[in-house]
Design an enzyme around this catalytic site. Structure first.
Site, PDB file in Angstrom:
ATOM      1  CD  GLU A 149      -2.330  -1.480   2.723  1.00 38.68           C
ATOM      2  OE1 GLU A 149      -1.941  -0.761   3.664  1.00 38.68           O
ATOM      3  OE2 GLU A 149      -3.062  -2.461   2.889  1.00 38.68           O
TER       4      GLU A 149
ATOM      5  CD  GLU B 127      -3.381  -4.432   5.438  1.00 37.05           C
ATOM      6  OE1 GLU B 127      -4.595  -4.695   5.511  1.00 37.05           O
ATOM      7  OE2 GLU B 127      -2.941  -3.272   5.468  1.00 37.05           O
TER       8      GLU B 127
ATOM      9  CG  PHE C 298      -2.075  -3.290   9.219  1.00 38.64           C
ATOM     10  CD1 PHE C 298      -2.746  -3.001  10.420  1.00 38.64           C
ATOM     11  CD2 PHE C 298      -1.612  -2.228   8.453  1.00 38.64           C
ATOM     12  CE1 PHE C 298      -2.927  -1.689  10.833  1.00 38.64           C
ATOM     13  CE2 PHE C 298      -1.791  -0.924   8.864  1.00 38.64           C
ATOM     14  CZ  PHE C 298      -2.451  -0.641  10.042  1.00 38.64           C
TER      15      PHE C 298
ATOM     16  CG  HIS D 254      -1.167   1.879  13.718  1.00 37.31           C
ATOM     17  ND1 HIS D 254      -2.398   2.010  14.323  1.00 37.31           N
ATOM     18  CD2 HIS D 254      -1.389   1.964  12.376  1.00 37.31           C
ATOM     19  CE1 HIS D 254      -3.322   2.192  13.387  1.00 37.31           C
ATOM     20  NE2 HIS D 254      -2.741   2.159  12.189  1.00 37.31           N
TER      21      HIS D 254
END
Lengths: 328, 446
Positions: free
Chosen positions: A29, A60, A86, A129
């Site tokens: 991405e 993903e 992810f 994250h």
């Protein structure tokens, strides 16, 4: 030898390998015009074009699934997870499929693919994250897991990873991207499955990965001034892990501390300690083997709490002092 | 109701047992778990414990009788009960007739558990777990569920694998150097032995000199009593912080007292009263007044012994031995003289038993006969102090405030004390008490 950052070292490895091997391509991405969330693929779209720097929708599972399909037909994909967190979305593609094909097809099909995944806390990116999920990936047979702590290792391990016929989870730590180190020009590899003694010492063996290597080395230098000599081992590859080097070291120092940012429960420190106590090094242990790991909580957004959730230099120093003074 | 006393079942396949001997008899007061009789199966002889406190009554079988297991062989009367309370039963007071078939197994176990005071839950648990309730110790007056659980836990609990807390590395080093870990003092947390402790340990088994020294010598192996002395002296001197205090005493009055006592002994044709015997008497008196000098440090507790058991260091050809005069504070001088004579003659003949040399609480070592003026002795662990007695010499001393000098018999007493337990002042007070009693023997009469 030129000095460059950890991030530049990885980019150089990708660049050089794409030049060398036409089968290598990037998929992820925002890795094209934007250059990736951390700018690691900056400039690569212009150099290699959209066929080899492929941008994907925000999915993903698609990234890893497509990479696996390409790998099965002979390509050498390097996929990017914008954040390691992810990867959890891709556990079927990664864990159920990519990790298994080579075994289920008797070696007639292989999945030579790399999934890059920036992990770790310290950037204020909060619970979704900031994770360190290497222990989870290490648990799946068929996956290799590497996590370099220096620019030198990052480049050398990336080249080894791309050339490996198995799926390799390539864990980068966000806080390491800007750290600098000497990196040779041209082609060299750091073998997968070989750890490195980053610092020699006689009093205590510390096994640490990625950013914890950096923190431990700093503390080790400080304590050396007081006569506490710490040996620091960076496994570099989490799976397969080179336990022999750790065994050798513990036979010398008689003490073991494993440090990781990943949460303690189920963390790989337990795996290392089990490997040591189950080996000939057992007879050389002169104190309980210990671990210093991240707290068992989602990484908080609050900066003070985020800091407190994972081992910092002061925590490492306190633990080393406690061990050195025989408190356990 | 009187508690029935059954012939217990020791083995799974045991059906009967023969009474070898009753240790208790009709009408004797008995206590729970006390051995009441000895029986013999075809495999072993066993002592049978009493099922309750009370009075033994209604004994039905005699020595030599063979009785089926679970048969009631007697009763224990509880307070207030008499023989009249005994149940009348049909079993004849003689050996059972051969045609009496053993009851079926289920009944056997039911009868067995019923004969022991136990709660219904405990009885059920015992049945389910296959526990013989007769083997279960009751915490109160009946066996409870907790007692059965405790029994089950204890039964399966393995004996500790390791006697000494030591790191794996310490164990390896000890193994390689053939050092007994028990002898090594641990410096780690909670006394854990670490590799460095073992490495620093000087084993008494290892010669301090390297082997291979080729100079001619007669080599005596360090074994037996010599080895034990070596180990004990080394560990005492290394582990106990010794302090030593010396006092000089005037023995004029004690010598005079000894002469008078010996005249008395002669008249009654008793053995002579030695200086050692008098010192034992006086020391016992002083120890009673200074309990810390008569103590042992055990773990983190100081045991102030109620008995005063004084050991007398005695030289033998093989080495030193310390026979003990027990309860010296309770003995007269006459009894101490006899005890000393008895111990020393048996020591010379090598006939001392373990009991003669154990449980000392204090030791006296006297080298006076060799002309030694003064010396410091090493404490004999687990005691906390030892008295070293020097030779008696006649010498001029100032005897009064006018600085007049006279020749007087005098000797030195040196107390070595474990400073962890005995403060300097405590040791000094003890020596002062000794001096008082030696210089004024009638103090003991006061």
């Amino acid at each position: 030898m030129p000095e460059m950052t950890y991030l530049e070292a990885i980019r150089q490895a990708l660049w050089d390998e794409m030049k060398r091997d036409e089968r290598v391509f990037l998929i992820g991405e925002d890795i094209g015009r934007y250059g990736g969330a951390f700018g690691l693929t900056h400039g690569m779209l212009d150099e290699f074009g959209p066929e080899r720097v492929r941008e994907t929708p925000i999915s993903e599972p698609t990234i890893v699934g497509a990479a696996l399909g390409a790998a099965l037909v002979g390509m050498r994909p390097v996929a990017e997870m914008m954040f390691m967190d992810f990867t959890l979305l891709t556990l079927d593609q990664l864990g159920n499929q990519a990790a298994k094909v080579r075994f289920m097809f008797g070696g007639k099909a292989t999945a030579p693919m790399v999934i890059r995944m920036p992990g770790g806390s310290g950037t204020g990116a909060a619970a979704q994250h900031s994770q360190s999920l290497e222990s989870l990936l290490m648990h799946i047979p068929g996956l290799k897991v590497v996590n370099p702590s220096t620019p030198y290792d990052a480049k050398g391990l990336m080249l080894s990873s791309i050339r490996d016929p198995n799926p390799v989870c390539f864990i980068e730590h966000k806080l390491l991207y800007k750290t600098k180190g000497e990196v040779p020009e041209g082609d060299y590899t750091v073998p997968i499955g070989v750890s490195e003694v980053k610092r020699q010492g006689r009093d205590l063996t510390i096994v640490a990965n990625n950013v914890m290597v950096v923190r431990t080395l700093k503390v080790a230098e400080k304590l050396a001034g007081e006569g506490i000599e710490v040996e620091v081992i960076d496994p570099r590859t989490m799976r397969p892990m080179d336990t022999e080097t750790i065994i050798e070291s513990v036979c010398k120092t008689g003490r073991l501390l494993v440090i990781h940012e990943a949460c303690q429960t189920g963390g790989w420190a337990g795996e290392v300690i089990a490997a040591i106590t189950g080996s000939r090094a057992f007879d050389y242990l002169d104190a309980p083997a210990r671990r210093l790991a991240g707290k068992d909580i989602p990484i908080p957004y609050n900066r003070a709490l985020e800091r407190a959730a994972v081992p910092q230099e002061e925590d490492i120093e306190r633990e080393i002092r406690a061990i050195a003074s025989g408190q356990y | 109701m009187p508690v029935p006393f059954i012939m217990p079942k020791f083995d799974m396949d045991q059906e009967k047992a023969t009474i070898i001997s009753w240790e208790k008899h009709e009408g004797d007061t008995v206590r729970m778990d006390e051995t009441v009789l000895t029986v013999e199966t075809d495999k072993v002889s066993m002592e049978v414990p009493c099922p309750a406190d009370g009075v033994l009554a209604g004994i039905k079988y005699q020595n030599g009788d063979t009785v089926p297991v679970t048969t009631v062989i007697a009763y224990v009367l509880k307070p207030g009960e008499t023989v009249a309370d005994l149940p009348r039963d049909k079993i004849p007071a003689s050996a059972p007739k051969p045609e009496v078939a053993p009851p079926p197994l289920a009944e056997v176990s039911a009868a067995a558990v019923a004969s022991v005071a136990a709660t219904p839950v405990a009885v059920r648990m015992a049945k389910e777990e296959g526990v013989d309730l007769a083997k279960v110790q009751a915490s109160g007056n009946r066996i409870t569920r907790e007692d059965v659980e405790h029994y089950l836990v204890e039964k399966v609990k393995p004996a500790g694998r390791v006697a000494v807390a030591a790191t794996p590395a310490a164990r390896r080093v000890a193994r390689e150097r053939d050092i007994p870990l028990e002898a090594v003092a641990g410096s780690g947390p909670r006394g854990r032995v670490q590799a460095a402790d073992v490495a620093a340990f000087q084993s008494p088994h290892q010669p301090i000199f390297v082997s291979g020294d080729a100079r001619p010598a007669d080599v005596v192996p360090l074994i037996g009593i010599r080895q034990r002395i070596a180990e004990r002296m080394q560990s005492s001197f290394q582990e106990l912080p010794h302090i030593a205090l010396t006092i000089e005493v005037d023995v004029t009055e004690l010598e005079a007292a000894r002469r008078r006592l010996n005249e008395l002994a002669m008249k009654q044709s008793h053995g002579k009263v030695s200086m050692t015997a008098l010192l034992v008497k006086i020391t016992a008196w002083a120890l009673k007044r200074n309990p810390y000098v008569n103590s042992s440090l055990v773990g983190d507790q100081i045991h102030l012994w109620r008995d005063v058991n004084i050991g007398i260091a005695t030289a033998l050809d093989e080495g030193l031995i310390v026979p003990v005069i027990r309860q010296a504070n309770e003995k007269s001088i006459r009894q101490i003289v006899d005890a000393l004579d008895n111990l020393t003659s048996r020591a010379r003949d090598g006939k001392l038993t373990l009991a003669d040399v154990q449980q000392g609480t204090f030791t006296i070592s006297n080298l006076g006969m060799f002309g030694i003026r003064q010396f410091r002795a090493i404490i004999n662990p687990p005691e906390s102090a030892i008295l070293a007695v020097g030779t008696m010499i006649r010498k001029p001393v100032v005897i009064n405030e006018r600085d007049e000098v006279a020749v007087r018999p005098s000797m030195t007493l040196t107390l070595s004390a474990d400073h962890r337990v005995i403060d300097g002042v405590v040791a000094a007070r003890f020596l002062n008490d000794l001096m008082l009693a030696i210089e004024t023997p009638e103090t003991l009469l006061y």
